[in-house]
Write a protein that holds these residues in place. Structure first.
Motif, mmCIF file in Angstrom:
data_model
loop_
_atom_site.group_PDB
_atom_site.id
_atom_site.type_symbol
_atom_site.label_atom_id
_atom_site.label_comp_id
_atom_site.label_asym_id
_atom_site.label_seq_id
_atom_site.Cartn_x
_atom_site.Cartn_y
_atom_site.Cartn_z
ATOM 1 N N THR A 58 -1.722 7.750 1.148
ATOM 2 C CA THR A 58 -1.874 6.316 0.933
ATOM 3 C C THR A 58 -3.280 5.852 1.310
ATOM 4 O O THR A 58 -3.920 6.434 2.198
ATOM 5 C CB THR A 58 -0.834 5.540 1.744
ATOM 6 N N TYR A 59 -3.712 4.811 0.646
ATOM 7 C CA TYR A 59 -5.037 4.251 0.875
ATOM 8 C C TYR A 59 -4.916 2.732 0.849
ATOM 9 O O TYR A 59 -4.117 2.175 0.083
ATOM 10 C CB TYR A 59 -6.011 4.738 -0.212
ATOM 11 N N TYR A 60 -5.716 2.077 1.664
ATOM 12 C CA TYR A 60 -5.585 0.635 1.828
ATOM 13 C C TYR A 60 -6.938 -0.051 1.816
ATOM 14 O O TYR A 60 -7.943 0.503 2.264
ATOM 15 C CB TYR A 60 -4.892 0.317 3.161
ATOM 16 N N ALA A 61 -6.917 -1.300 1.344
ATOM 17 C CA ALA A 61 -8.091 -2.149 1.503
ATOM 18 C C ALA A 61 -8.230 -2.497 2.980
ATOM 19 O O ALA A 61 -7.230 -2.602 3.710
ATOM 20 C CB ALA A 61 -7.929 -3.415 0.668
ATOM 21 N N ASP A 62 -9.454 -2.700 3.414
ATOM 22 C CA ASP A 62 -9.686 -3.033 4.832
ATOM 23 C C ASP A 62 -8.947 -4.297 5.238
ATOM 24 O O ASP A 62 -8.515 -4.425 6.389
ATOM 25 C CB ASP A 62 -11.189 -3.204 5.074
ATOM 26 N N SER A 63 -8.800 -5.219 4.301
ATOM 27 C CA SER A 63 -8.188 -6.510 4.627
ATOM 28 C C SER A 63 -6.712 -6.400 4.987
ATOM 29 O O SER A 63 -6.161 -7.319 5.604
ATOM 30 C CB SER A 63 -8.358 -7.477 3.452
ATOM 31 N N VAL A 64 -6.065 -5.298 4.615
ATOM 32 C CA VAL A 64 -4.627 -5.168 4.880
ATOM 33 C C VAL A 64 -4.303 -3.945 5.737
ATOM 34 O O VAL A 64 -3.138 -3.749 6.110
ATOM 35 C CB VAL A 64 -3.816 -5.100 3.574
ATOM 36 N N LYS A 65 -5.298 -3.151 6.050
ATOM 37 C CA LYS A 65 -5.061 -1.920 6.813
ATOM 38 C C LYS A 65 -4.418 -2.238 8.153
ATOM 39 O O LYS A 65 -4.858 -3.137 8.874
ATOM 40 C CB LYS A 65 -6.387 -1.194 6.996
ATOM 41 N N GLY A 66 -3.356 -1.518 8.464
ATOM 42 C CA GLY A 66 -2.640 -1.748 9.706
ATOM 43 C C GLY A 66 -1.546 -2.791 9.610
ATOM 44 O O GLY A 66 -0.727 -2.921 10.525
ATOM 45 N N ARG A 67 -1.524 -3.539 8.508
ATOM 46 C CA ARG A 67 -0.496 -4.575 8.321
ATOM 47 C C ARG A 67 0.434 -4.255 7.158
ATOM 48 O O ARG A 67 1.610 -4.607 7.189
ATOM 49 C CB ARG A 67 -1.155 -5.934 8.079
ATOM 50 N N PHE A 68 -0.104 -3.632 6.108
ATOM 51 C CA PHE A 68 0.680 -3.313 4.913
ATOM 52 C C PHE A 68 0.936 -1.813 4.864
ATOM 53 O O PHE A 68 0.091 -1.007 5.269
ATOM 54 C CB PHE A 68 -0.071 -3.722 3.643
ATOM 55 N N THR A 69 2.107 -1.457 4.314
ATOM 56 C CA THR A 69 2.458 -0.054 4.142
ATOM 57 C C THR A 69 3.029 0.152 2.751
ATOM 58 O O THR A 69 3.976 -0.536 2.362
ATOM 59 C CB THR A 69 3.499 0.384 5.185
ATOM 60 N N ILE A 70 2.471 1.092 2.021
ATOM 61 C CA ILE A 70 3.001 1.448 0.705
ATOM 62 C C ILE A 70 3.757 2.756 0.836
ATOM 63 O O ILE A 70 3.306 3.680 1.511
ATOM 64 C CB ILE A 70 1.860 1.560 -0.341
ATOM 65 N N TYR A 71 4.942 2.800 0.228
ATOM 66 C CA TYR A 71 5.718 4.046 0.305
ATOM 67 C C TYR A 71 6.646 4.143 -0.892
ATOM 68 O O TYR A 71 6.970 3.158 -1.533
ATOM 69 C CB TYR A 71 6.497 4.150 1.612
ATOM 70 N N ARG A 72 7.067 5.382 -1.147
ATOM 71 C CA ARG A 72 7.903 5.672 -2.317
ATOM 72 C C ARG A 72 9.333 5.989 -1.905
ATOM 73 O O ARG A 72 9.568 6.557 -0.839
ATOM 74 C CB ARG A 72 7.361 6.909 -3.050
ATOM 75 N N ASP A 73 10.257 5.634 -2.777
ATOM 76 C CA ASP A 73 11.627 6.130 -2.697
ATOM 77 C C ASP A 73 11.913 6.741 -4.064
ATOM 78 O O ASP A 73 12.306 6.048 -5.001
ATOM 79 C CB ASP A 73 12.607 5.009 -2.377
ATOM 80 N N ASN A 74 11.699 8.035 -4.168
ATOM 81 C CA ASN A 74 11.819 8.677 -5.475
ATOM 82 C C ASN A 74 13.251 8.651 -5.999
ATOM 83 O O ASN A 74 13.479 8.587 -7.207
ATOM 84 C CB ASN A 74 11.309 10.115 -5.398
ATOM 85 N N ALA A 75 14.212 8.688 -5.120
ATOM 86 C CA ALA A 75 15.615 8.654 -5.556
ATOM 87 C C ALA A 75 15.928 7.341 -6.271
ATOM 88 O O ALA A 75 16.761 7.308 -7.187
ATOM 89 C CB ALA A 75 16.536 8.847 -4.366
ATOM 90 N N LYS A 76 15.253 6.274 -5.857
ATOM 91 C CA LYS A 76 15.467 4.965 -6.483
ATOM 92 C C LYS A 76 14.412 4.647 -7.537
ATOM 93 O O LYS A 76 14.434 3.569 -8.129
ATOM 94 C CB LYS A 76 15.474 3.874 -5.411
#
Length: 127
Positions: A58-76
């Motif tokens: 995962t990679y984040y913009a500095d403005s959201v780093k530490g606050r936002f999390t992107i993740y996958r649920d492949n089953a869904k």
């Protein structure tokens, strides 16, 4: 039909949390890179987070780093954007997008690298 559909937007107080969902139909999300973007009124669309199809890094913009999390649920067949500690500068229409990027660690937040987009979901932060 290939499409992405975002959901989960809404009104939240400063400091609160929201989880956005990006559901795919017509293709498997684990075969593509996924990016989350946002566009506030009068501003250009900006990339906030992305995840690799190869290793789910995962990679984040500095403005959201530490606050936002992107993740996958492949089953869904869904990718999520967990947004915590929301601030007054976070309100925007949030979009998810998919593509097969040459080099996600460099290009992951460039909207030009993505070819399929959802319709967007509105996030409002207000007390």
């Amino acid at each position: 039909q290939v499409q992405l559909v975002e959901s989960g937007g809404g009104l939240v107080q400063p400091g609160g949390s929201l989880r956005l969902s990006c559901a795919a139909s017509g293709f498997r999300l684990d075969t593509v890179d996924i990016g989350w973007f946002r566009q506030a009124p009068g501003k250009e669309r900006e990339g906030v987070a992305c995840t690799s199809r190869i290793d789910s890094r995962t990679y984040y913009a500095d403005s959201v780093k530490g606050r936002f999390t992107i993740y996958r649920d492949n089953a869904k067949n869904t990718v999520y954007l967990q947004m915590d500690s929301l601030k007054a500068e976070d309100p925007a229409v949030y979009y998810c997008a998919s593509g097969q990027l040459l080099l996600i660690q460099t290009m992951g937040l460039w909207e030009s690298e993505y070819d399929t987009w959802g319709q967007g979901t509105q996030v409002t932060v207000s007390s």
